[in-house]
Design a protein around this motif. Sequence first.
Motif, PDB file in Angstrom:
ATOM      1  N   UNK A 126       0.825  -1.201   0.000  1.00 18.55           N
ATOM      2  CA  UNK A 126       0.000   0.000   0.000  1.00 18.55           C
ATOM      3  C   UNK A 126       0.859   1.251   0.000  1.00 18.55           C
ATOM      4  N   UNK A 127       0.322   2.292  -0.615  1.00 14.86           N
ATOM      5  CA  UNK A 127       0.859   3.638  -0.454  1.00 14.86           C
ATOM      6  C   UNK A 127      -0.041   4.313   0.566  1.00 14.86           C
ATOM      7  N   UNK A 128       0.568   4.974   1.539  1.00 10.51           N
ATOM      8  CA  UNK A 128      -0.178   5.665   2.590  1.00 10.51           C
ATOM      9  C   UNK A 128       0.071   7.155   2.439  1.00 10.51           C
ATOM     10  N   UNK A 129      -1.018   7.921   2.414  1.00 15.26           N
ATOM     11  CA  UNK A 129      -0.927   9.382   2.334  1.00 15.26           C
ATOM     12  C   UNK A 129      -1.778   9.959   3.453  1.00 15.26           C
ATOM     13  N   UNK A 130      -1.241  10.962   4.143  1.00 13.99           N
ATOM     14  CA  UNK A 130      -1.962  11.606   5.245  1.00 13.99           C
ATOM     15  C   UNK A 130      -2.414  12.978   4.799  1.00 13.99           C
ATOM     16  N   UNK A 131      -3.706  13.231   4.979  1.00 15.22           N
ATOM     17  CA  UNK A 131      -4.281  14.537   4.685  1.00 15.22           C
ATOM     18  C   UNK A 131      -5.118  14.948   5.885  1.00 15.22           C
ATOM     19  N   UNK A 132      -4.594  15.916   6.644  1.00 14.13           N
ATOM     20  CA  UNK A 132      -5.295  16.346   7.857  1.00 14.13           C
ATOM     21  C   UNK A 132      -5.356  15.217   8.859  1.00 14.13           C
ATOM     22  N   UNK A 133      -6.557  14.853   9.284  1.00 15.33           N
ATOM     23  CA  UNK A 133      -6.727  13.785  10.267  1.00 15.33           C
ATOM     24  C   UNK A 133      -7.188  12.479   9.628  1.00 15.33           C
ATOM     25  N   UNK A 134      -6.895  12.298   8.336  1.00 18.04           N
ATOM     26  CA  UNK A 134      -7.253  11.074   7.625  1.00 18.04           C
ATOM     27  C   UNK A 134      -6.027  10.458   6.964  1.00 18.04           C
ATOM     28  N   UNK A 135      -5.991   9.129   6.964  1.00 13.86           N
ATOM     29  CA  UNK A 135      -4.959   8.390   6.234  1.00 13.86           C
ATOM     30  C   UNK A 135      -5.640   7.646   5.098  1.00 13.86           C
ATOM     31  N   UNK A 136      -5.072   7.742   3.900  1.00 12.73           N
ATOM     32  CA  UNK A 136      -5.600   7.031   2.746  1.00 12.73           C
ATOM     33  C   UNK A 136      -4.612   5.941   2.353  1.00 12.73           C
ATOM     34  N   UNK A 137      -5.126   4.701   2.304  1.00 10.89           N
ATOM     35  CA  UNK A 137      -4.350   3.539   1.891  1.00 10.89           C
ATOM     36  C   UNK A 137      -4.726   3.215   0.458  1.00 10.89           C
ATOM     37  N   UNK A 138      -3.762   3.204  -0.454  1.00 14.20           N
ATOM     38  CA  UNK A 138      -4.017   2.856  -1.844  1.00 14.20           C
ATOM     39  C   UNK A 138      -3.299   1.557  -2.160  1.00 14.20           C
ATOM     40  N   UNK A 139      -4.071   0.537  -2.529  1.00 12.82           N
ATOM     41  CA  UNK A 139      -3.524  -0.766  -2.893  1.00 12.82           C
ATOM     42  C   UNK A 139      -2.699  -0.595  -4.162  1.00 12.82           C
ATOM     43  N   UNK A 140      -1.431  -0.980  -4.116  1.00 19.12           N
ATOM     44  CA  UNK A 140      -0.539  -0.756  -5.249  1.00 19.12           C
ATOM     45  C   UNK A 140      -0.849  -1.677  -6.429  1.00 19.12           C
ATOM     46  N   UNK A 141      -1.594  -2.771  -6.212  1.00 11.82           N
ATOM     47  CA  UNK A 141      -1.960  -3.662  -7.317  1.00 11.82           C
ATOM     48  C   UNK A 141      -3.257  -3.239  -7.978  1.00 11.82           C
ATOM     49  N   UNK A 142      -4.272  -2.911  -7.178  1.00  8.88           N
ATOM     50  CA  UNK A 142      -5.592  -2.612  -7.745  1.00  8.88           C
ATOM     51  C   UNK A 142      -5.897  -1.119  -7.835  1.00  8.88           C
ATOM     52  N   UNK A 143      -5.086  -0.274  -7.189  1.00 13.40           N
ATOM     53  CA  UNK A 143      -5.299   1.176  -7.109  1.00 13.40           C
ATOM     54  C   UNK A 143      -6.541   1.550  -6.310  1.00 13.40           C
ATOM     55  N   UNK A 144      -7.165   0.583  -5.621  1.00 11.99           N
ATOM     56  CA  UNK A 144      -8.314   0.867  -4.759  1.00 11.99           C
ATOM     57  C   UNK A 144      -7.834   1.637  -3.534  1.00 11.99           C
ATOM     58  N   UNK A 145      -8.560   2.696  -3.162  1.00 11.89           N
ATOM     59  CA  UNK A 145      -8.191   3.516  -2.014  1.00 11.89           C
ATOM     60  C   UNK A 145      -9.226   3.398  -0.907  1.00 11.89           C
ATOM     61  N   UNK A 146      -8.721   3.359   0.334  1.00  7.21           N
ATOM     62  CA  UNK A 146      -9.560   3.328   1.524  1.00  7.21           C
ATOM     63  C   UNK A 146      -9.062   4.407   2.475  1.00  7.21           C
ATOM     64  N   UNK A 147      -9.988   5.166   3.069  1.00  7.80           N
ATOM     65  CA  UNK A 147      -9.623   6.268   3.959  1.00  7.80           C
ATOM     66  C   UNK A 147     -10.203   6.037   5.341  1.00  7.80           C
ATOM     67  N   UNK A 148      -9.400   6.325   6.368  1.00  9.93           N
ATOM     68  CA  UNK A 148      -9.826   6.166   7.750  1.00  9.93           C
ATOM     69  C   UNK A 148      -9.261   7.306   8.591  1.00  9.93           C
ATOM     70  N   UNK A 149      -9.966   7.680   9.658  1.00 11.14           N
ATOM     71  CA  UNK A 149      -9.416   8.694  10.570  1.00 11.14           C
ATOM     72  C   UNK A 149      -8.141   8.188  11.238  1.00 11.14           C
ATOM     73  N   UNK A 150      -7.234   9.118  11.526  1.00 12.05           N
ATOM     74  CA  UNK A 150      -5.963   8.772  12.148  1.00 12.05           C
ATOM     75  C   UNK A 150      -5.553   9.896  13.100  1.00 12.05           C
ATOM     76  N   UNK A 151      -4.838   9.522  14.148  1.00 14.76           N
ATOM     77  CA  UNK A 151      -4.273  10.508  15.070  1.00 14.76           C
ATOM     78  C   UNK A 151      -2.816  10.711  14.662  1.00 14.76           C
ATOM     79  N   UNK A 152      -2.465  11.940  14.304  1.00  9.99           N
ATOM     80  CA  UNK A 152      -1.117  12.264  13.851  1.00  9.99           C
ATOM     81  C   UNK A 152      -0.356  12.892  15.012  1.00  9.99           C
TER      82      UNK A 152
END
Length: 115
Positions: free
Chosen positions: A52-78
């Motif tokens: 996965x590629x992980x990108x943080x935007x504000x209080x959310x982390x987005x996980x992008x599957x490197x094989x399917x390019x499907x993205x999932x976003x969840x709240x995160x504490x930074x």
Amino acid sequence: MKKLLVIGVLALSSLSMTARGGQHHLLGAKTYEITIAAPTKAGSVQLKAGQYKVKVEGSNATFTDMNSSQSLTTPVKVETGDKKFDDTTVQITKDGDTNRLEEIDLGGSKTKLEF
């Protein structure tokens, strides 16, 4: 104590849960690469085993599957600490039959993500 033991066992048994030097820049936003060895719950989302590629935007982390390019976003504490992390590492614990992503330390930064 059980949680620490599980972290130690997972760290010793699976180096595939550690991403080394996985930092990339896409349009100015930093992304980090991680590998999940088994299905794992990260915050409110379920991740399949894979890279996965992980990108943080504000209080959310987005996980992008490197094989399917499907993205999932969840709240995160930074959190920002005093020590810079050399490598991007993940901490996963086992809760019954479920793997839970507890923390990601972002390599090249002083930032950690808590789920």
